[in-house]
Design an enzyme around this catalytic site. Structure first.
Site, mmCIF file in Angstrom:
data_model
loop_
_atom_site.group_PDB
_atom_site.id
_atom_site.type_symbol
_atom_site.label_atom_id
_atom_site.label_comp_id
_atom_site.label_asym_id
_atom_site.label_seq_id
_atom_site.Cartn_x
_atom_site.Cartn_y
_atom_site.Cartn_z
ATOM 1 N N ASN A 207 0.856 -1.183 0.000
ATOM 2 C CA ASN A 207 0.000 0.000 0.000
ATOM 3 C C ASN A 207 0.896 1.239 0.000
ATOM 4 O O ASN A 207 2.131 1.136 -0.029
ATOM 5 C CB ASN A 207 -0.978 -0.006 1.178
ATOM 6 C CG ASN A 207 -0.293 -0.001 2.531
ATOM 7 O OD1 ASN A 207 0.793 0.556 2.709
ATOM 8 N ND2 ASN A 207 -0.914 -0.638 3.512
ATOM 9 N N GLU A 210 3.420 1.500 2.929
ATOM 10 C CA GLU A 210 4.467 0.484 2.803
ATOM 11 C C GLU A 210 5.443 0.845 1.684
ATOM 12 O O GLU A 210 6.655 0.662 1.820
ATOM 13 C CB GLU A 210 3.831 -0.885 2.547
ATOM 14 C CG GLU A 210 3.095 -1.437 3.757
ATOM 15 C CD GLU A 210 2.132 -2.556 3.413
ATOM 16 O OE1 GLU A 210 1.684 -3.252 4.353
ATOM 17 O OE2 GLU A 210 1.792 -2.728 2.216
ATOM 18 N N ASP A 277 -5.854 -8.498 1.035
ATOM 19 C CA ASP A 277 -5.982 -9.942 0.796
ATOM 20 C C ASP A 277 -6.730 -10.200 -0.508
ATOM 21 O O ASP A 277 -6.363 -11.079 -1.294
ATOM 22 C CB ASP A 277 -6.747 -10.608 1.943
ATOM 23 C CG ASP A 277 -6.057 -10.472 3.279
ATOM 24 O OD1 ASP A 277 -4.823 -10.297 3.313
ATOM 25 O OD2 ASP A 277 -6.757 -10.549 4.304
#
Length: 330
Positions: A207, A210, A277
């Site tokens: 993301n 990150e 996920d």
């Protein structure tokens, strides 16, 4: 986008029956649902009147659940504790048709549980029960043995890293080498503190936060985003990078230095829990089905736009995807 949407159902049909190996941190997402009508007289905190509790598959187990919900097949490799929650995960996975031969019971760690208290559809507090120490060497070897036995029968491999101790540097190195030998693409949902060990994977899906930490850059503009993306590609020598940006969509980088921005297609964001996920699951299943990376990314973007409309960890379904694609055609 119009060309992709017009062929969306065709892409979905290709996902059916494709098999993905998922490796990573298994966990339970526990939800305590209720309402708030007053503040506590003991401290300035809300008092939640509990209505019900639910358990949902989380982490790598949620990745596997998304793949099954999209019509794929899954073998799952990870570690649970020798406890009631570990037995619940194994039972629920089996009931959903997810392969659990690679789920080992670790004697030294409990099953990871994230508990969220939800009131009026808003998260009030979260508390985690976990051990994040690295796997023992015996458990690591058992996991690698399971991965070796499944890899040649799978079209893609997902590493779902939640930094709970299962995804070790040794495990990553061994997986990447095995997958390269078998010609199996490796898709990684990363954690910042492990960025250096993802070298050589097929696709990484950080993301925005990150990616910023991984590149060592503050991403405060489109130019900074491009610089960060290229920096990560250079450091890790991965083939593709997809930086997810919430309601701003996602940006795909290729090893040719080019990039493409994909706008978000969500209607309203209620909860981003588990969206990562869903993204990695959809991308991996698309790769296993032979879709090119741009179509995989666009499909995952639609899938993420579906799940953020729900509260809590939920998998995307084929019916939801078809309905959303039809809306986008209009």
């Amino acid at each position: 986008m119009k060309k992709f949407v017009s062929r969306g159902e065709e892409y979905l049909n290709k996902l059916g029956g494709r098999k993905v190996l998922v490796v990573g941190d298994l966990m339970i997402d526990q939800y305590i649902w209720g309402d708030v009508s007053r503040m506590s007289p003991e401290a300035p905190v809300p008092v939640v009147g509990v209505d019900r509790e639910t358990l949902r598959l989380g982490g790598a187990a949620n990745v596997a659940n998304n793949i099954i919900s999209l019509g794929g097949k899954v073998e799952l490799c990870g570690v649970v504790g020798d406890d009631q929650m570990g037995r619940w995960i194994a039972r629920d996975l089996r009931e959903k048709g997810i392969g659990v031969r690679g789920v080992i019971v670790g004697g030294e760690r409990p099953t990871t549980i994230k508990t969220r208290v939800i009131a009026q559809n808003q998260q009030v507090v979260r508390f985690d029960r976990e051990v994040t120490a690295l796997l023992s060497r015996d458990d690591e070897e058992a996991l690698l043995g399971a991965i070796r036995s499944f890899l040649d029968d799978c079209g893609a491999l997902v590493i779902s890293d939640y930094a709970k101790g299962v995804v070790t540097p040794t495990l990553i190195r061994e997986i990447v080498a095995m997958a390269e030998a078998e010609g199996v693409p490796v898709a990684v949902d990363p954690k910042v503190n492990h960025f250096a060990i993802y070298r050589g994977v097929t696709v990484l899906t950080p993301n925005l936060l990150e990616a910023s930490a991984g590149a060592g850059l503050i991403i405060d503009s489109m130019d900074a985003l491009i610089e960060a993306g290229r920096a990560i590609m250079g450091k890790l020598d991965c083939k593709f990078l997809i930086i997810t940006r919430g309601d701003q969509g996602m940006t795909l980088f290729g090893d040719d230095g080019k990039w493409i921005h994909i706008s978000a297609v969500g209607r309203e964001v209620y909860d981003v829990t588990g969206a990562g996920d869903t993204v990695i699951a959809t991308i991996a299943l698309g790769l296993a089905a032979g879709l090119d990376i741009e179509d995989c990314a666009r499909l995952s973007n639609v899938a993420a736009g579906v799940v953020v409309n729900e509260v809590g960890t939920v998998p995307v379904t084929l019916d939801q995807m078809r309905a959303r694609l039809r809306e986008l055609v209009k």
